[in-house]
Design an enzyme around this catalytic site. Structure first.
Site, PDB file in Angstrom:
ATOM      1  N   GLY A  87     -10.526   4.697  -1.034  1.00 43.65           N
ATOM      2  CA  GLY A  87      -9.086   4.737  -1.593  1.00 43.65           C
ATOM      3  C   GLY A  87      -8.445   3.253  -1.417  1.00 43.65           C
ATOM      4  O   GLY A  87      -7.590   2.859  -2.268  1.00 43.65           O
ATOM      5  N   GLU A 135      -5.424   0.726   5.017  1.00 42.87           N
ATOM      6  CA  GLU A 135      -5.650   2.167   4.455  1.00 42.87           C
ATOM      7  C   GLU A 135      -4.952   2.137   3.164  1.00 42.87           C
ATOM      8  O   GLU A 135      -3.746   1.535   3.134  1.00 42.87           O
ATOM      9  CB  GLU A 135      -4.982   2.913   5.537  1.00 42.87           C
ATOM     10  CG  GLU A 135      -5.988   3.778   6.605  1.00 42.87           C
ATOM     11  CD  GLU A 135      -6.883   4.948   6.031  1.00 42.87           C
ATOM     12  OE1 GLU A 135      -6.718   4.744   4.751  1.00 42.87           O
ATOM     13  OE2 GLU A 135      -7.242   5.688   6.557  1.00 42.87           O
ATOM     14  N   ASP A 136      -5.072   3.152   2.671  1.00 45.94           N
ATOM     15  CA  ASP A 136      -4.451   3.471   1.078  1.00 45.94           C
ATOM     16  C   ASP A 136      -3.448   4.382   1.728  1.00 45.94           C
ATOM     17  O   ASP A 136      -2.050   3.966   1.404  1.00 45.94           O
ATOM     18  CB  ASP A 136      -5.258   4.325   0.351  1.00 45.94           C
ATOM     19  CG  ASP A 136      -6.209   5.557   1.059  1.00 45.94           C
ATOM     20  OD1 ASP A 136      -6.029   5.806   2.119  1.00 45.94           O
ATOM     21  OD2 ASP A 136      -6.836   6.203   0.027  1.00 45.94           O
ATOM     22  N   ASP A 179      -1.378  10.604   5.634  1.00 51.68           N
ATOM     23  CA  ASP A 179      -0.812  11.764   5.674  1.00 51.68           C
ATOM     24  C   ASP A 179      -0.626  12.466   6.921  1.00 51.68           C
ATOM     25  O   ASP A 179       0.433  12.240   7.687  1.00 51.68           O
ATOM     26  CB  ASP A 179      -1.570  12.643   4.669  1.00 51.68           C
ATOM     27  CG  ASP A 179      -1.076  13.924   4.409  1.00 51.68           C
ATOM     28  OD1 ASP A 179       0.021  14.221   4.765  1.00 51.68           O
ATOM     29  OD2 ASP A 179      -1.626  14.580   3.591  1.00 51.68           O
ATOM     30  N   LYS A 235       3.185   9.267   4.650  1.00 51.25           N
ATOM     31  CA  LYS A 235       3.935  10.516   4.373  1.00 51.25           C
ATOM     32  C   LYS A 235       4.599  11.068   5.514  1.00 51.25           C
ATOM     33  O   LYS A 235       4.352  10.518   6.812  1.00 51.25           O
ATOM     34  CB  LYS A 235       2.896  11.409   3.884  1.00 51.25           C
ATOM     35  CG  LYS A 235       2.235  11.252   2.502  1.00 51.25           C
ATOM     36  CD  LYS A 235       2.072  12.532   1.634  1.00 51.25           C
ATOM     37  CE  LYS A 235       0.796  12.085   0.869  1.00 51.25           C
ATOM     38  NZ  LYS A 235       0.121  13.717   0.361  1.00 51.25           N
ATOM     39  N   PHE A 251       1.483  15.049  -3.521  1.00 48.86           N
ATOM     40  CA  PHE A 251       0.219  14.437  -3.471  1.00 48.86           C
ATOM     41  C   PHE A 251       0.192  13.531  -4.707  1.00 48.86           C
ATOM     42  O   PHE A 251       0.450  13.770  -5.628  1.00 48.86           O
ATOM     43  CB  PHE A 251      -0.896  15.487  -3.689  1.00 48.86           C
ATOM     44  CG  PHE A 251      -2.047  15.183  -3.321  1.00 48.86           C
ATOM     45  CD1 PHE A 251      -2.698  15.268  -2.209  1.00 48.86           C
ATOM     46  CD2 PHE A 251      -3.009  14.617  -4.361  1.00 48.86           C
ATOM     47  CE1 PHE A 251      -4.136  14.840  -1.847  1.00 48.86           C
ATOM     48  CE2 PHE A 251      -4.413  14.259  -4.226  1.00 48.86           C
ATOM     49  CZ  PHE A 251      -4.799  14.134  -2.824  1.00 48.86           C
ATOM     50  N   VAL A 252      -0.337  12.360  -4.325  1.00 53.32           N
ATOM     51  CA  VAL A 252      -0.321  11.208  -5.274  1.00 53.32           C
ATOM     52  C   VAL A 252      -1.797  10.872  -5.605  1.00 53.32           C
ATOM     53  O   VAL A 252      -2.709  10.822  -4.911  1.00 53.32           O
ATOM     54  CB  VAL A 252       0.580  10.049  -4.811  1.00 53.32           C
ATOM     55  CG1 VAL A 252       2.040  10.347  -4.686  1.00 53.32           C
ATOM     56  CG2 VAL A 252       0.425   9.525  -3.458  1.00 53.32           C
ATOM     57  N   ASP A 280      -7.359   9.202  -4.876  1.00 51.04           N
ATOM     58  CA  ASP A 280      -7.963  10.183  -5.821  1.00 51.04           C
ATOM     59  C   ASP A 280      -7.478  11.669  -5.867  1.00 51.04           C
ATOM     60  O   ASP A 280      -6.967  12.125  -4.524  1.00 51.04           O
ATOM     61  CB  ASP A 280      -9.310  10.161  -5.741  1.00 51.04           C
ATOM     62  CG  ASP A 280      -9.816  10.829  -4.421  1.00 51.04           C
ATOM     63  OD1 ASP A 280      -9.452  10.453  -3.465  1.00 51.04           O
ATOM     64  OD2 ASP A 280     -10.837  11.770  -4.557  1.00 51.04           O
ATOM     65  N   ARG A 316      -8.746   7.412  -9.616  1.00 50.92           N
ATOM     66  CA  ARG A 316      -8.492   6.186  -8.747  1.00 50.92           C
ATOM     67  C   ARG A 316      -8.193   4.879  -9.752  1.00 50.92           C
ATOM     68  O   ARG A 316      -7.460   3.985  -9.149  1.00 50.92           O
ATOM     69  CB  ARG A 316      -9.980   5.962  -7.946  1.00 50.92           C
ATOM     70  CG  ARG A 316     -10.348   6.972  -7.045  1.00 50.92           C
ATOM     71  CD  ARG A 316     -11.537   6.312  -6.152  1.00 50.92           C
ATOM     72  NE  ARG A 316     -12.026   7.443  -5.379  1.00 50.92           N
ATOM     73  CZ  ARG A 316     -11.647   7.732  -4.249  1.00 50.92           C
ATOM     74  NH1 ARG A 316     -10.615   7.239  -3.646  1.00 50.92           N
ATOM     75  NH2 ARG A 316     -12.366   8.858  -3.614  1.00 50.92           N
TER      76      ARG A 316
HETATM   77  P1  IMP Z   1      -4.854  11.998   6.672  1.00 46.90           P
HETATM   78  O1  IMP Z   1      -6.062  12.543   7.954  1.00 46.90           O
HETATM   79  O2  IMP Z   1      -4.149  13.468   6.674  1.00 46.90           O
HETATM   80  O3  IMP Z   1      -3.767  11.009   7.290  1.00 46.90           O
HETATM   81  O4  IMP Z   1      -5.364  11.913   5.752  1.00 46.90           O
HETATM   82  C1  IMP Z   1      -5.583  10.618   5.142  1.00 46.90           C
HETATM   83  C2  IMP Z   1      -6.746  10.658   3.863  1.00 46.90           C
HETATM   84  O5  IMP Z   1      -6.483  11.664   3.011  1.00 46.90           O
HETATM   85  C3  IMP Z   1      -6.412   9.174   3.040  1.00 46.90           C
HETATM   86  O6  IMP Z   1      -7.055   8.185   3.288  1.00 46.90           O
HETATM   87  C4  IMP Z   1      -6.840   9.882   1.734  1.00 46.90           C
HETATM   88  O7  IMP Z   1      -8.092   9.799   1.442  1.00 46.90           O
HETATM   89  C5  IMP Z   1      -6.291  11.301   1.720  1.00 46.90           C
HETATM   90  N1  IMP Z   1      -4.954  11.538   1.025  1.00 46.90           N
HETATM   91  C6  IMP Z   1      -3.858  12.040   2.223  1.00 46.90           C
HETATM   92  N2  IMP Z   1      -2.727  12.055   1.080  1.00 46.90           N
HETATM   93  C7  IMP Z   1      -3.361  11.752  -0.231  1.00 46.90           C
HETATM   94  C8  IMP Z   1      -2.543  11.728  -1.422  1.00 46.90           C
HETATM   95  O8  IMP Z   1      -1.210  12.240  -1.553  1.00 46.90           O
HETATM   96  N3  IMP Z   1      -3.535  11.619  -2.401  1.00 46.90           N
HETATM   97  C9  IMP Z   1      -4.617  11.187  -2.385  1.00 46.90           C
HETATM   98  N4  IMP Z   1      -5.458  11.269  -1.279  1.00 46.90           N
HETATM   99  C10 IMP Z   1      -4.605  11.423  -0.117  1.00 46.90           C
HETATM  100 MG    MG Z   2      -8.977   7.566   2.187  1.00 48.63          MG
END
Ligand code: IMP
Ligand code: MG
Length: 182
Positions: A44, A99-100, A103, A131, A152-153, A159, A165
């Site tokens: 990402g 990081e992208d 969440d 987020k 969710f984006v 993706d 992507r």
């Molecule tokens: P976390 O562990 O919940 O912080 O999730 C992080 C990963 O989930 C990111 O690196 C993304 O790959 C994916 N992710 C979380 N939110 C989104 C979103 O809104 N769109 C796309 N991928 C997301």
């Molecule tokens: Mg990711």
């Protein structure tokens, strides 16, 4: 209507460009006299890291990691696997993890614990998006592009089941009305 697809544009190409320039400028100042290693999290963050480092005013090296947290759904499983590790040791290096999106923060906190155990000289995070879950968790994220609501984006590296992507902007994912393929 068919399956899930990109809807409203949340962050335009121009706004991404402008904000990434600001982040690059700040990072360049903060790491002026340091040997910077930028670590990108695949896949990402690829678009973001490529645009970010090209606007840096200081030299840097690049390395990449690939982790998997979600599979192809949209909720964090809490399970993080390292699919590809760094090519080189980071002991004594100034590491900036790019990081992208953060969440729940589960992926990042796992990654940071893992990298910290390798004893870098410093360890900071630059995330294009965050987020609310992350803000509740209080993770230390030194550089943030944009704070989003809980939506969710997709696009600009992000993706949904590996799709979208390639979009040059960030858009909200609209849920489709038919079951998804594949
Ligand atoms: P976390 O562990 O919940 O912080 O999730 C992080 C990963 O989930 C990111 O690196 C993304 O790959 C994916 N992710 C979380 N939110 C989104 C979103 O809104 N769109 C796309 N991928 C997301
Ligand atoms: Mg990711």
């Amino acid at each position: 209507m068919t399956g899930a697809h990109p809807g409203e544009v949340l962050v335009s190409r121009e706004r991404l460009d402008e904000r990434i320039g600001e982040l690059a400028h700040q990072i360049s100042q903060d790491y002026r006299d340091r040997d910077l290693l930028v670590v990108g999290v695949l896949k990402g963050a690829v678009f973001f890291i490529a645009d970010l480092v090209r606007q840096l005013e200081i030299p840097c090296e690049l390395d990449f990691m690939a982790v998997s947290s979600y599979g192809s759904t949209t909720h964090s499983s809490g399970v993080v696997r390292i699919l590809k590790d760094l090519d080189s040791p980071i002991a004594g290096r100034h590491v900036l993890v790019v990081e992208d999106i953060i969440d729940s923060g589960l992926t990042l906190s796992y990654l940071l614990r893992n990298l910290a155990s390798r004893e870098p000289a410093s360890l900071e995070v630059c995330s294009l998006l965050t987020k609310p879950g992350h803000r509740r968790r209080g993770l230390e994220t030194r550089y943030v592009g944009f704070d989003l609501d809980d939506v969710f984006v997709v696009g600009y590296g992000l993706d949904h089941a590996e799709r979208f992507r390639h979009l040059p902007y960030i858009a909200v994912l609209e849920r489709g009305t038919e079951p998804e393929q594949g």
